[in-house]
Design a protein around this motif. Structure first.
Motif, short mmCIF file in Angstrom:
data_model
loop_
_atom_site.label_atom_id
_atom_site.label_comp_id
_atom_site.label_asym_id
_atom_site.label_seq_id
_atom_site.Cartn_x
_atom_site.Cartn_y
_atom_site.Cartn_z
N UNK A 1 29.96 40.01 37.88
CA UNK A 1 28.72 40.36 37.21
C UNK A 1 28.51 41.84 36.98
N UNK A 2 29.53 42.65 37.26
CA UNK A 2 29.36 44.11 37.21
C UNK A 2 29.58 44.67 35.81
N UNK B 1 39.05 42.94 35.55
CA UNK B 1 38.70 42.62 34.16
C UNK B 1 38.66 41.12 33.95
N UNK B 2 39.64 40.41 34.48
CA UNK B 2 39.66 38.96 34.33
C UNK B 2 38.42 38.31 34.93
N UNK B 3 38.01 38.79 36.09
CA UNK B 3 36.80 38.26 36.72
C UNK B 3 35.56 38.59 35.88
N UNK B 4 35.52 39.77 35.31
CA UNK B 4 34.36 40.21 34.55
C UNK B 4 34.17 39.42 33.26
N UNK B 5 35.26 38.93 32.67
CA UNK B 5 35.15 38.20 31.40
C UNK B 5 35.34 36.70 31.59
N UNK B 6 35.40 36.25 32.85
CA UNK B 6 35.57 34.83 33.18
C UNK B 6 36.86 34.26 32.61
N UNK B 7 37.92 35.06 32.70
CA UNK B 7 39.26 34.59 32.33
C UNK B 7 39.99 34.16 33.60
N UNK B 8 41.06 33.39 33.50
CA UNK B 8 41.85 33.09 34.69
C UNK B 8 42.25 34.39 35.40
N UNK B 9 42.13 34.40 36.71
CA UNK B 9 42.32 35.65 37.45
C UNK B 9 43.73 36.20 37.32
#
Length: 345
Positions: free
Chosen positions: A143-144, A326-334
């Protein structure tokens, strides 16, 4: 599926910037639209990185707001004390920022100034920044809008000590981190101590009286311990190009199955690999990959836990960790753009 994100890389001519380019050009939800360099503006990126010929068709541009206006996410791969001058305006413009430097890692602005030799220009943003170690802050990173990626030494040391501190198994006042790095950790600037003739066939400690990563490591280990920790941290420079090897010592205060503890602690973590009992990880086993490989030992069955933690300083210690965030921030596979194993030899 996550939407395509337009990416800017500020500081694209350094080693971390090059690694960001290498990883992001294969990311299915990323399109690099701007790569900045003050000294090389106007020249093709592929001239600096021939391995990207036919892959990156961009010229370096100056690092100004206009050239980053079309970006959704901006990565800073700049020297310390550079990003903080540009981040406020980017956040105000609605950009999300991932900073690979130390500008937002320390929560105490006066402590930051003490270690980095200049006042912080936007201390009001320090609390807004999320420390970008996914194994600690996965939900907050997602969420950052401002992520402070950890340093390479802190990544290896924190991941190595975390299970022991979480379980309260070691004396938090007498931790020791004996760590080694390859020369790429010092960046590309020309320094006599990093010349081939100076480094080859040699091995030395440095920063023994105090290294800039020390307060960062103490801060995060203190968060885990919920108290201040006593840490002796001694970094060393070894004649290899890339890699971090951290040998960590903790005095045990109780008997426990350390192997099971570490395996349980990191079960399901995509980028932490706990090796079988008795194993010893090597830096070459993580070269070019985003994995942290860890082994835990108790020599002679005694009262000291010895943890061996290895990473690639430019990947899990810098660009790869930034892409993981970045993957976590855009809800992509980690593991997007990070799934390839390290390279051997």
């Amino acid at each position: 599926m996550a939407q395509l994100q337009r990416i800017g890389i500020v500081g694209g001519t350094g080693y971390a910037g090059a690694e960001l380019l290498r990883l992001l050009v294969s990311h299915p939800q990323a399109k690099v639209v701007a790569v900045t360099s003050r000294g090389d503006a106007g020249t093709p990126v592929a001239d600096a990185y021939p391995q990207l010929r036919g892959v990156v068709d961009l010229d370096f541009v100056a690092p100004d707001a206009d050239n980053l206006a079309d970006c959704d996410v901006v990565f800073f791969a700049t020297p310390h004390a550079a990003a903080m001058h540009d981040v406020p305006a980017l956040l105000e413009a609605g950009k999300r920022v991932i900073d690979l430097s130390a500008d937002f890692r320390l929560r105490d602005a006066s402590l930051w100034a003490q270690w980095y030799g200049t006042d912080h220009v936007c201390p009001e943003l320090i609390e807004r920044a999320v420390y970008g170690l996914p194994e600690l802050n996965r939900d907050r990173i997602a969420g950052a809008d401002l992520v402070a990626c950890p340093g390479c030494y802190p990544t290896a040391v924190i991941l190595g000590f975390k299970p022991l501190i979480d379980a309260g198994l070691v004396d938090k006042d007498s931790l020791i981190a004996d760590a080694k790095t390859g020369v790429s950790g010092a960046g590309k600037s020309l320094k006599p101590g990093f010349l081939f003739a100076e480094m080859h066939d040699s091995f030395k400690a440095y920063g023994v009286a105090g290294h800039r990563h020390l307060p960062e490591i103490r801060q995060i280990l203190g968060d885990l311990a919920k108290d201040d920790v006593g840490l002796t941290f001694v970094p060393h420079l070894v004649p290899m190009i890339r890699g971090i090897h951290a040998t960590l010592y903790g005095r045990l205060n109780t008997q426990a199955d350390l192997q099971t503890l570490f395996e349980t602690s990191y079960a399901g973590e995509p980028f932490v690999d706990v090796l079988p009992a008795g194993a010893t990880p090597e830096t070459r086993h993580v070269r070019g990959g985003n994995m942290c490989r860890i082994a835990v030992h108790r020599p002679g069955g005694g009262d000291t836990a010895v943890v061996l933690s290895v990473i690639d300083n430019l990947v899990k210690g810098a660009a790869g960790q930034a892409v993981q965030c970045f993957n976590l921030m855009i809800d992509a596979p980690e593991n997007s753009a990070l799934a390839a194993p390290g390279a051997l030899p």
